[in-house]
Write a protein that holds these residues in place. Structure first.
Motif, PDB file in Angstrom:
ATOM      1  N   MET A   1       0.811  -1.210   0.000  1.00 65.67           N
ATOM      2  CA  MET A   1       0.000   0.000   0.000  1.00 65.67           C
ATOM      3  C   MET A   1       0.855   1.275   0.000  1.00 65.67           C
ATOM      4  N   TYR A   2       2.159   1.117   0.244  1.00 66.03           N
ATOM      5  CA  TYR A   2       3.086   2.249   0.278  1.00 66.03           C
ATOM      6  C   TYR A   2       2.726   3.260   1.363  1.00 66.03           C
ATOM      7  N   MET A   3       2.261   2.726   2.479  1.00 64.82           N
ATOM      8  CA  MET A   3       1.922   3.538   3.644  1.00 64.82           C
ATOM      9  C   MET A   3       2.599   2.941   4.870  1.00 64.82           C
ATOM     10  N   TYR A   4       2.775   3.764   5.901  1.00 67.84           N
ATOM     11  CA  TYR A   4       3.281   3.269   7.170  1.00 67.84           C
ATOM     12  C   TYR A   4       2.198   2.443   7.860  1.00 67.84           C
ATOM     13  N   PRO A   5       2.564   1.335   8.492  1.00 67.27           N
ATOM     14  CA  PRO A   5       1.563   0.560   9.239  1.00 67.27           C
ATOM     15  C   PRO A   5       1.091   1.306  10.474  1.00 67.27           C
ATOM     16  N   ALA A   6      -0.128   1.023  10.893  1.00 65.95           N
ATOM     17  CA  ALA A   6      -0.642   1.615  12.129  1.00 65.95           C
ATOM     18  C   ALA A   6       0.117   1.086  13.339  1.00 65.95           C
ATOM     19  N   ASP A   7       0.593  -0.136  13.238  1.00 68.27           N
ATOM     20  CA  ASP A   7       1.359  -0.757  14.311  1.00 68.27           C
ATOM     21  C   ASP A   7       2.799  -0.263  14.229  1.00 68.27           C
ATOM     22  N   GLN A   8       3.177   0.628  15.119  1.00 65.93           N
ATOM     23  CA  GLN A   8       4.489   1.247  15.069  1.00 65.93           C
ATOM     24  C   GLN A   8       5.613   0.301  15.464  1.00 65.93           C
ATOM     25  N   ALA A   9       5.262  -0.891  15.954  1.00 60.85           N
ATOM     26  CA  ALA A   9       6.281  -1.869  16.324  1.00 60.85           C
ATOM     27  C   ALA A   9       6.778  -2.660  15.118  1.00 60.85           C
ATOM     28  N   VAL A  10       6.098  -2.527  13.979  1.00 62.77           N
ATOM     29  CA  VAL A  10       6.488  -3.273  12.780  1.00 62.77           C
ATOM     30  C   VAL A  10       7.777  -2.689  12.204  1.00 62.77           C
ATOM     31  N   GLU A  11       8.707  -3.559  11.867  1.00 64.20           N
ATOM     32  CA  GLU A  11       9.979  -3.117  11.287  1.00 64.20           C
ATOM     33  C   GLU A  11       9.752  -2.681   9.844  1.00 64.20           C
ATOM     34  N   LEU A  12      10.328  -1.545   9.476  1.00 62.08           N
ATOM     35  CA  LEU A  12      10.151  -0.985   8.139  1.00 62.08           C
ATOM     36  C   LEU A  12      11.242  -1.471   7.195  1.00 62.08           C
ATOM     37  N   PRO A  13      10.959  -1.506   5.880  1.00 61.96           N
ATOM     38  CA  PRO A  13      11.986  -1.876   4.910  1.00 61.96           C
ATOM     39  C   PRO A  13      13.172  -0.921   4.982  1.00 61.96           C
ATOM     40  N   GLU A  14      14.350  -1.408   4.595  1.00 63.34           N
ATOM     41  CA  GLU A  14      15.574  -0.613   4.688  1.00 63.34           C
ATOM     42  C   GLU A  14      15.470   0.674   3.878  1.00 63.34           C
ATOM     43  N   ASP A  15      14.891   0.593   2.664  1.00 61.68           N
ATOM     44  CA  ASP A  15      14.768   1.797   1.839  1.00 61.68           C
ATOM     45  C   ASP A  15      13.925   2.855   2.519  1.00 61.68           C
ATOM     46  N   TRP A  16      12.912   2.422   3.272  1.00 57.22           N
ATOM     47  CA  TRP A  16      12.065   3.387   3.979  1.00 57.22           C
ATOM     48  C   TRP A  16      12.855   4.091   5.073  1.00 57.22           C
ATOM     49  N   GLN A  17      13.680   3.327   5.761  1.00 61.09           N
ATOM     50  CA  GLN A  17      14.474   3.918   6.826  1.00 61.09           C
ATOM     51  C   GLN A  17      15.431   4.967   6.266  1.00 61.09           C
ATOM     52  N   LYS A  18      15.898   4.760   5.031  1.00 55.42           N
ATOM     53  CA  LYS A  18      16.836   5.693   4.405  1.00 55.42           C
ATOM     54  C   LYS A  18      16.138   6.871   3.728  1.00 55.42           C
ATOM     55  N   PHE A  19      15.071   6.575   2.993  1.00 53.75           N
ATOM     56  CA  PHE A  19      14.536   7.560   2.057  1.00 53.75           C
ATOM     57  C   PHE A  19      13.091   7.990   2.310  1.00 53.75           C
ATOM     58  N   ALA A  20      12.425   7.413   3.315  1.00 59.20           N
ATOM     59  CA  ALA A  20      11.006   7.731   3.519  1.00 59.20           C
ATOM     60  C   ALA A  20      10.707   8.113   4.966  1.00 59.20           C
ATOM     61  N   PRO A  21      11.457   9.067   5.518  1.00 57.45           N
ATOM     62  CA  PRO A  21      11.151   9.486   6.899  1.00 57.45           C
ATOM     63  C   PRO A  21       9.830  10.232   6.963  1.00 57.45           C
ATOM     64  N   GLN A  22       9.158  10.114   8.085  1.00 57.56           N
ATOM     65  CA  GLN A  22       7.946  10.889   8.297  1.00 57.56           C
ATOM     66  C   GLN A  22       8.312  12.284   8.815  1.00 57.56           C
ATOM     67  N   ALA A  23       7.395  13.210   8.623  1.00 62.09           N
ATOM     68  CA  ALA A  23       7.609  14.577   9.097  1.00 62.09           C
ATOM     69  C   ALA A  23       7.618  14.606  10.619  1.00 62.09           C
ATOM     70  N   ASP A  24       8.529  15.386  11.184  1.00 63.78           N
ATOM     71  CA  ASP A  24       8.575  15.513  12.642  1.00 63.78           C
ATOM     72  C   ASP A  24       7.373  16.293  13.165  1.00 63.78           C
ATOM     73  N   GLU A  25       6.945  17.322  12.414  1.00 59.60           N
ATOM     74  CA  GLU A  25       5.834  18.161  12.847  1.00 59.60           C
ATOM     75  C   GLU A  25       4.902  18.440  11.669  1.00 59.60           C
ATOM     76  N   PRO A  26       4.129  17.437  11.245  1.00 62.22           N
ATOM     77  CA  PRO A  26       3.189  17.691  10.147  1.00 62.22           C
ATOM     78  C   PRO A  26       2.131  18.690  10.585  1.00 62.22           C
ATOM     79  N   PHE A  27       1.601  19.439   9.637  1.00 58.26           N
ATOM     80  CA  PHE A  27       0.521  20.365   9.958  1.00 58.26           C
ATOM     81  C   PHE A  27      -0.723  19.578  10.350  1.00 58.26           C
ATOM     82  N   ALA A  28      -1.516  20.140  11.216  1.00 61.46           N
ATOM     83  CA  ALA A  28      -2.709  19.453  11.722  1.00 61.46           C
ATOM     84  C   ALA A  28      -3.866  20.432  11.813  1.00 61.46           C
ATOM     85  N   VAL A  29      -5.062  19.891  11.681  1.00 60.28           N
ATOM     86  CA  VAL A  29      -6.295  20.657  11.851  1.00 60.28           C
ATOM     87  C   VAL A  29      -7.211  19.822  12.724  1.00 60.28           C
TER      88      VAL A  29
END
Length: 352
Positions: free
Chosen positions: A302-330
């Protein structure tokens, strides 16, 4: 290059062919390998970007005794609209792909049955006791870094940068009236500039030559130069995960990057449709989407982060797909109250 999938992502869609359900559509009951007896078919209504490996579908069918049938209903916004329009005659049993930009509409319309899985991951928060988080991702502007290097121009960093004349005619976004990433990005600008300031910001983007596409697929694959398919604009609205799929052959770098100061966090939910023919099967399916096997598969299916934060992410994600530290919110309550108004104001400002 691997094409992304998504109401947000691309068109590696329905990798589970609906055909997997064909053999079981005749009804009757099945018995899963764990002894559970499923009653015939469970129909999942989802967006056009549903993509789960055939082996996982087979696993669900074997373990539950149900046969899975998938019915795609368009983008996330279209999906929710269809659920509301058919609430008295549901299109299926379960839904996946309602996101936090449209969730209040589904909840307010009463199209969902309350259900809380026992195995809800730590930190995962339900909405309205009926929508269960399955995955999440940051909607952000992406830059074709190879294009910027070739042109000798530094990529933009912030939302304000996108209105700088240095980036005139370089940006393509999607329409919030027709695209869930487009709505997410509109909400990012509301979060950044306020309810009274976002129109002025969008007017500055219009003055700077922003292009608006109806869908993520059009923006990314037709207009974005970083997709490698002939696009002419090196800035496109996409996801923070997208650069994990534009990695060079040697795996040392990505040719695109996400502008992490432009992001809005999107969460996708699953739920049981009220009045469905097979609520038991729908609950079993919602439970299955939270299993470790499915959660671990989400990044590459699905090319999305899992809801379960304990799941290990693929290596490419760890290198190239970081999440925003402070995404905008409403605030979700504000989205529920003002979403349609904000879209109308955006349309008047941008489309005219």
């Amino acid at each position: 290059m691997l094409r992304l999938s998504g109401a947000r992502r691309g068109t590696v869609v329905l990798g589970v062919a609906v055909a997997v359900a064909a053999a079981g559509c005749a009804g009757g009951s099945g018995t899963g390998e764990d002894g559970a007896e499923g009653q015939g078919t469970v129909t999942l209504v989802t967006h056009d970007s549903w993509a789960l490996d055939d082996s996982l579908v087979e696993q669900f069918e074997q373990e539950s005794g149900y046969t899975l049938e998938v019915s795609a209903a368009g983008d996330a916004g279209t999906l929710v609209n269809q659920l509301v329009l058919t609430r008295d005659a549901p299109l299926g049993d379960a839904v996946f792909g309602v996101d936090n930009t449209f969730a209040s509409r589904a909840l307010d319309a009463g199209v969902l049955e309350e259900y809380t899985p026992e195995a809800l991951p730590d930190g995962a928060e339900q909405l309205g006791g009926a929508l269960t988080p399955v995955d999440q991702g940051d909607v952000c502007v992406n830059a074709d870094t190879a294009w910027f290097e070739q042109e000798g121009l530094e990529p933009p960093t912030t939302l304000e940068d996108l209105a700088d004349p240095a980036y005139r005619d370089l940006l393509v976004v999607t329409n919030p009236a027709t695209s869930s990433p487009g709505l997410a990005f509109l909400l990012a600008t509301v979060g950044a500039f306020g309810e009274d300031g976002f129109e002025e910001y969008w007017a500055s983007l219009v003055d700077n030559g922003v292009k608006v596409a109806d869908s993520w697929e059009d923006a990314y694959y037709v207009d974005f130069s970083g997709a490698g398919e002939g696009g002419q604009r090196p800035l496109a609205l996409s996801y923070a995960t997208s650069p994990a799929f534009t990695v060079t052959e040697d795996g040392s770098a990505s040719t695109t990057s996400a502008l992490l100061e432009t992001c809005f966090r999107q969460v996708e939910y699953a739920g049981v449709l009220a009045g469905s023919d097979n609520p038991e099967g729908a609950r079993a399916l919602v439970d299955f989407l939270l299993t470790q096997d499915v959660q671990a598969a989400l990044p590459e299916s699905m090319y999305m982060y899992p809801a379960d934060q304990a799941v290990e992410l693929p290596e490419d994600w760890q290198k190239f797909a970081p999440q925003a530290d402070e995404p905008f919110a409403v605030d979700p309550a504000a989205v529920s109250e003002h979403r349609d108004e904000w879209i109308e104001r955006w349309t008047a400002t941008v489309v005219g």
